[in-house]
Structures are given as structure tokens and as C-alpha cells.
Write a protein that holds these residues in place. Structure first.
Motif, PDB file in Angstrom:
ATOM      1  N   LEU A  63      51.144  30.618  48.700  1.00  0.00           N
ATOM      2  CA  LEU A  63      52.574  30.811  48.509  1.00  0.00           C
ATOM      3  C   LEU A  63      53.325  30.398  49.773  1.00  0.00           C
ATOM      4  O   LEU A  63      52.727  30.171  50.835  1.00  0.00           O
ATOM      5  CB  LEU A  63      52.861  32.269  48.175  1.00  0.00           C
ATOM      6  CG  LEU A  63      52.174  32.807  46.901  1.00  0.00           C
ATOM      7  CD1 LEU A  63      52.452  34.295  46.754  1.00  0.00           C
ATOM      8  CD2 LEU A  63      52.644  32.042  45.680  1.00  0.00           C
ATOM      9  N   ASN A  64      54.649  30.284  49.670  1.00  0.00           N
ATOM     10  CA  ASN A  64      55.467  29.856  50.815  1.00  0.00           C
ATOM     11  C   ASN A  64      55.354  30.799  52.003  1.00  0.00           C
ATOM     12  O   ASN A  64      55.492  30.390  53.158  1.00  0.00           O
ATOM     13  CB  ASN A  64      56.935  29.731  50.387  1.00  0.00           C
ATOM     14  CG  ASN A  64      57.155  28.583  49.420  1.00  0.00           C
ATOM     15  OD1 ASN A  64      56.399  27.618  49.436  1.00  0.00           O
ATOM     16  ND2 ASN A  64      58.182  28.687  48.592  1.00  0.00           N
ATOM     17  N   ASN A  65      55.095  32.074  51.718  1.00  0.00           N
ATOM     18  CA  ASN A  65      54.977  33.045  52.806  1.00  0.00           C
ATOM     19  C   ASN A  65      53.572  33.105  53.400  1.00  0.00           C
ATOM     20  O   ASN A  65      53.280  33.936  54.252  1.00  0.00           O
ATOM     21  CB  ASN A  65      55.395  34.438  52.326  1.00  0.00           C
ATOM     22  CG  ASN A  65      54.511  34.951  51.194  1.00  0.00           C
ATOM     23  OD1 ASN A  65      53.526  34.323  50.831  1.00  0.00           O
ATOM     24  ND2 ASN A  65      54.899  36.087  50.622  1.00  0.00           N
ATOM     25  N   GLY A  66      52.692  32.218  52.915  1.00  0.00           N
ATOM     26  CA  GLY A  66      51.339  32.160  53.445  1.00  0.00           C
ATOM     27  C   GLY A  66      50.317  32.955  52.667  1.00  0.00           C
ATOM     28  O   GLY A  66      49.109  32.834  52.913  1.00  0.00           O
ATOM     29  N   ASP A  67      50.762  33.801  51.726  1.00  0.00           N
ATOM     30  CA  ASP A  67      49.822  34.577  50.922  1.00  0.00           C
ATOM     31  C   ASP A  67      49.030  33.665  49.990  1.00  0.00           C
ATOM     32  O   ASP A  67      49.515  32.607  49.565  1.00  0.00           O
ATOM     33  CB  ASP A  67      50.569  35.625  50.089  1.00  0.00           C
ATOM     34  CG  ASP A  67      51.170  36.730  50.950  1.00  0.00           C
ATOM     35  OD1 ASP A  67      50.751  36.836  52.128  1.00  0.00           O
ATOM     36  OD2 ASP A  67      52.047  37.458  50.448  1.00  0.00           O
ATOM     37  N   LYS A  68      47.827  34.117  49.673  1.00  0.00           N
ATOM     38  CA  LYS A  68      46.985  33.364  48.744  1.00  0.00           C
ATOM     39  C   LYS A  68      47.479  33.573  47.305  1.00  0.00           C
ATOM     40  O   LYS A  68      47.948  34.665  46.947  1.00  0.00           O
ATOM     41  CB  LYS A  68      45.531  33.815  48.844  1.00  0.00           C
ATOM     42  CG  LYS A  68      44.929  33.707  50.247  1.00  0.00           C
ATOM     43  CD  LYS A  68      44.836  32.264  50.707  1.00  0.00           C
ATOM     44  CE  LYS A  68      44.168  32.159  52.071  1.00  0.00           C
ATOM     45  NZ  LYS A  68      44.123  30.768  52.571  1.00  0.00           N
ATOM     46  N   MET A  69      47.366  32.519  46.488  1.00  0.00           N
ATOM     47  CA  MET A  69      47.750  32.630  45.081  1.00  0.00           C
ATOM     48  C   MET A  69      46.509  32.481  44.212  1.00  0.00           C
ATOM     49  O   MET A  69      45.755  31.512  44.342  1.00  0.00           O
ATOM     50  CB  MET A  69      48.763  31.539  44.700  1.00  0.00           C
ATOM     51  CG  MET A  69      49.236  31.647  43.248  1.00  0.00           C
ATOM     52  SD  MET A  69      50.504  30.413  42.811  1.00  0.00           S
ATOM     53  CE  MET A  69      49.476  28.952  42.648  1.00  0.00           C
ATOM     54  N   CYS A  70      46.290  33.447  43.341  1.00  0.00           N
ATOM     55  CA  CYS A  70      45.158  33.415  42.419  1.00  0.00           C
ATOM     56  C   CYS A  70      45.659  33.459  40.982  1.00  0.00           C
ATOM     57  O   CYS A  70      46.804  33.834  40.718  1.00  0.00           O
ATOM     58  CB  CYS A  70      44.222  34.603  42.677  1.00  0.00           C
ATOM     59  SG  CYS A  70      43.313  34.502  44.238  1.00  0.00           S
ATOM     60  N   ILE A  71      44.787  33.058  40.069  1.00  0.00           N
ATOM     61  CA  ILE A  71      45.104  33.116  38.642  1.00  0.00           C
ATOM     62  C   ILE A  71      43.958  33.809  37.918  1.00  0.00           C
ATOM     63  O   ILE A  71      42.832  33.868  38.414  1.00  0.00           O
ATOM     64  CB  ILE A  71      45.323  31.713  38.035  1.00  0.00           C
ATOM     65  CG1 ILE A  71      44.061  30.848  38.203  1.00  0.00           C
ATOM     66  CG2 ILE A  71      46.540  31.041  38.631  1.00  0.00           C
ATOM     67  CD1 ILE A  71      44.105  29.535  37.437  1.00  0.00           C
ATOM     68  N   ASP A  72      44.284  34.336  36.718  1.00  0.00           N
ATOM     69  CA  ASP A  72      43.227  34.880  35.875  1.00  0.00           C
ATOM     70  C   ASP A  72      42.788  33.815  34.885  1.00  0.00           C
ATOM     71  O   ASP A  72      43.228  32.647  34.969  1.00  0.00           O
ATOM     72  CB  ASP A  72      43.693  36.155  35.169  1.00  0.00           C
ATOM     73  CG  ASP A  72      44.898  35.921  34.250  1.00  0.00           C
ATOM     74  OD1 ASP A  72      45.174  34.753  33.901  1.00  0.00           O
ATOM     75  OD2 ASP A  72      45.567  36.909  33.895  1.00  0.00           O
ATOM     76  N   LYS A  73      41.935  34.177  33.954  1.00  0.00           N
ATOM     77  CA  LYS A  73      41.369  33.174  33.041  1.00  0.00           C
ATOM     78  C   LYS A  73      42.355  32.684  31.988  1.00  0.00           C
ATOM     79  O   LYS A  73      42.057  31.741  31.257  1.00  0.00           O
ATOM     80  CB  LYS A  73      40.116  33.740  32.362  1.00  0.00           C
ATOM     81  CG  LYS A  73      38.967  33.933  33.325  1.00  0.00           C
ATOM     82  CD  LYS A  73      37.745  34.465  32.595  1.00  0.00           C
ATOM     83  CE  LYS A  73      36.595  34.646  33.568  1.00  0.00           C
ATOM     84  NZ  LYS A  73      35.390  35.178  32.897  1.00  0.00           N
ATOM     85  N   GLN A  74      43.517  33.311  31.933  1.00  0.00           N
ATOM     86  CA  GLN A  74      44.582  32.811  31.041  1.00  0.00           C
ATOM     87  C   GLN A  74      45.566  31.929  31.807  1.00  0.00           C
ATOM     88  O   GLN A  74      46.546  31.452  31.226  1.00  0.00           O
ATOM     89  CB  GLN A  74      45.331  33.983  30.399  1.00  0.00           C
ATOM     90  CG  GLN A  74      44.584  34.635  29.236  1.00  0.00           C
ATOM     91  CD  GLN A  74      43.384  35.442  29.689  1.00  0.00           C
ATOM     92  OE1 GLN A  74      43.472  36.190  30.664  1.00  0.00           O
ATOM     93  NE2 GLN A  74      42.268  35.285  29.002  1.00  0.00           N
TER      94      GLN A  74
END
Length: 348
Positions: A330-341
């Protein structure tokens, strides 16, 4: 003139008048019938002309520097050809080339369906997408049935022939209905069902290649799919536990334990299957496919932001672990994850 001659003359005159009247009535009736017939023909011809005009008007060829351009089954694309009919390119509504078709002998723009178009090379049939990428290799026979030299995609399935035998594949080139010399013809899928003529008997197959006598049997398989916690369809029989990445001619695909190609070499990079899904990259974007080769999470994760060899908490990017996959920052440096959907979730 005596009285008898007067009667005879009067009788002849009356008879002639009656005959003339009868002929007049008959002539008038014939003319009226011809007039009604003429009006009917005019209406029919006018209707046909009007339909043809409407159909012609619905296809407007864009301006371009190509000499011979024709419409296709997809109103967003047009086919440019040479004078003798050889394919040149697929162009869009602005006349811009979106796919180079010079490598193929023939293409059938009238059978664009499911984002794929039949092509011929070296007298073999394959399928390209709308960017000209050969999604299904030119490995199938030219058909000689009443539907032309190739079939269109029908509900995600394609009727093809290999070594003279009919079969059915999906858009990932996986065999759904095994090729058999006993099959004399297969209809295109409609409503999830295809009619198959085998050993002179007519049967119905569902989209998984299984025999069914009930056209509504497909609806019964929906419940398990909805109940599943991911996008892998449990109703599809999988003869393998997982697939392995494999590279060929600079492209990546997946093979089974016997090294048989199960998902075609269509990707620029891939990740191993994990929890039933595998990350795949085309150009600069990543998406995810299931074991059936279906794209279940679209190509929308930028390779420039997150590299496949990067890892988070010991797990590579674009690989599922405990129902999550790291796909970006993300723009703030946090990691972005997704689920299986494909829904964004917290990585922690």
C-alpha cells in the motif's frame, strides 16, 4: 324476318352477353388475385431488404489504412485481410491493430466467442485471444462437418478433432471429453449440455464430460460450488493432486506427475500451486488460476511493485498460505494481501 328467326337471334345475343359477362368476371377475379399476390411479394421483399439493411447498418467498418476490412462476431473487433483472403490483423473500433495475424493461413472472425478466435497454421487448428496470443496450440485437425473447419468456444468448451477423433477441450486446452473413434459427432454446448453421437447412440454430456439424462442436472452441482471456501470447483474430477510449473519455448505452463501438459504454456512467469491456486503472470500483471486452468482472480497485481522472488514472513509473493497471498504494498508501506476470492485482507 319470321318470328322463329327473331327468337333465335335474341337467344344468341343473350348467350353471348352471358358468356362475355362470365369472362369479364373471371378476368377481374384473376387480376384481383394477381394484385394481392404482387402486394404480398412486395411486402416480403421489402421486409427482407429492410432486415438486410439493418444488419448491414449494425456493422460499421472503422477507417484504417487496411484495404480489406470485414466485421467479426465481436462488434469490438474487425478483420483485415489481403486481396486473396489471407489474414493480416485484428483491429479495434478506432482502426488500430490489436493483433498480428500474419503467421496464420486462415482465421475465422465469424466464430469469435469466449475471447478466442479459431486460426489455422500448417493446416492445423488452434485458437488465439484478442491480443493475438496463441492460447490453444495449432495441434488439432481441420473439421469437415457442416459447421466449417473449426468450432467456436461454447460455454467455455470447444469441440475439436485430433487424429481423426472427436473430443472436447476447455479454453485452457484441457481434455474434457476424451477423443474417441466411436464418436461420430458432438454438438456445441447449450445450457450446460452437449449432445454426443457415439456408437450410433445419442447421449448427453455435462460440462465435466459426464453422461447425464437430465438437462437440469447441471443445476444440482451448483450447491457444492457455492459452499466451497475457494474458487476450485469440487465437482470437477481431478486425476492429480497438484501440478508442477514447467517452461517451454520461453513460456510457462503446468504439467502433471507424468509430465503431461495440463495448463498450456501461456504465461510469462508462474508460482507453484498452493492451496489449490497458482499465481500466473502475463506481461506485467499477476492473477491466479485453479487446478482446472481457469483464471479465478484477474490479472490486476503489478509485477513492478511486487516481484515474484520477494517474500514476506518466509512465503514468496503470489503464493497462498493459510488462505492469504501477499500481492503488493500500500502507499503507506503496509503489505497488501488477498484471500482466495481476490478480496483484500490484512496480511497479519
Amino acid at each position: 324476318m319470321d318470328q322463329s328467326n327473331i327468337y333465335k337471334t335474341s337467344y344468341r345475343t343473350t348467350s353471348l352477353q352471358n358468356i362475355s359477362k362470365a369472362f369479364y368476371l373471371l378476368f377481374a377475379s384473376i387480376m384481383a388475385t394477381l394484385l394481392r399476390l404482387s402486394i404480398a411479394i412486395s411486402v416480403v421483399v421489402g421486409s427482407v431488404f429492410m432486415v438486410s439493411t439493418v444488419q448491414a447498418a449494425s456493422c460499421k467498418v472503422p477507417k484504417s489504412y487496411y484495404k480489406n476490412v470485414s466485421c467479426t462476431a465481436d462488434s469490438n473487433y474487425f478483420l483485415a485481410k489481403k486481396d486473396f483472403g489471407a489474414p493480416v490483423a485484428l483491429i479495434d473500433k478506432n482502426g488500430k491493430k490489436v493483433a498480428d495475424l500474419m503467421d496464420f493461413q486462415r482465421v475465422d472472425g465469424a466464430k469469435i466467442a469466449g475471447g478466442l478466435m479459431p486460426v489455422q497454421r500448417n493446416s492445423r487448428v488452434g485458437y488465439v485471444n484478442m491480443q493475438g496470443r496463441l492460447v490453444i496450440p495449432t495441434m488439432y485437425d481441420i473439421l469437415k462437418d457442416d459447421q466449417g473447419w473449426a468450432r467456436p468456444v461454447s460455454e467455455g468448451r470447444i469441440v475439436v478433432k485430433r487424429n481423426g477423433h472427436y473430443g472436447v477441450i476447455n479454453t485452457s486446452n484441457q481434455t474434457i471429453v476424451p477423443f474417441s473413434s466411436a464418436i461420430t459427432n458432438i454438438d456445441n454446448y447449450r445450457g450446460g449440455i452437449a449432445k454426443v453421437r457415439k456408437n450410433q447412440a445419442l447421449s448427453r454430456l455435462d460440462k465435466n464430460g459426464k453422461t447425464t439424462s437430465d438437462p437440469n442436472a447441471k443445476a444440482e452441482t451448483k450447491a457444492p460450488v457455492q459452499a466451497s471456501d475457494n474458487r476450485v470447483n469440487p465437482s470437477i474430477p481431478l486425476p492429480f493432486t497438484t501440478l508442477q510449473p514447467h517452461q517451454q519455448d520461453g513460456k510457462w505452463g503446468f504439467v502433471d506427475e507424468k509430465k503431461v501438459t495440463m495448463i498450456t504454456y501461456s504465461f510469462d512467469d508462474v508460482r507453484p500451486f498452493s492451496e489449490g491456486l497458482a499465481g500466473v503472470r502475463v506481461d506485467d500483471n499477476w492473477g491466479f488460476v485453479n487446478l482446472g486452468g481457469d483464471l479465478v482472480i484477474p490479472f490486476r497485481y503489478d509485477n513492478k511493485i511486487t516481484k515474484a522472488h520477494d517474500n514476506y514472513n518466509g512465503v514468496s509473493a503470489f503464493v497462498f498460505n493459510n488462505g492469504k497471498a501477499w500481492v503488493g504494498n500500500l502507499n503507506n508501506g503496509d503489505k497488501m494481501c488477498i484471500d482466495k476470492q481476490g478480496e483484500t485482507v490484512s496480511c497479519d
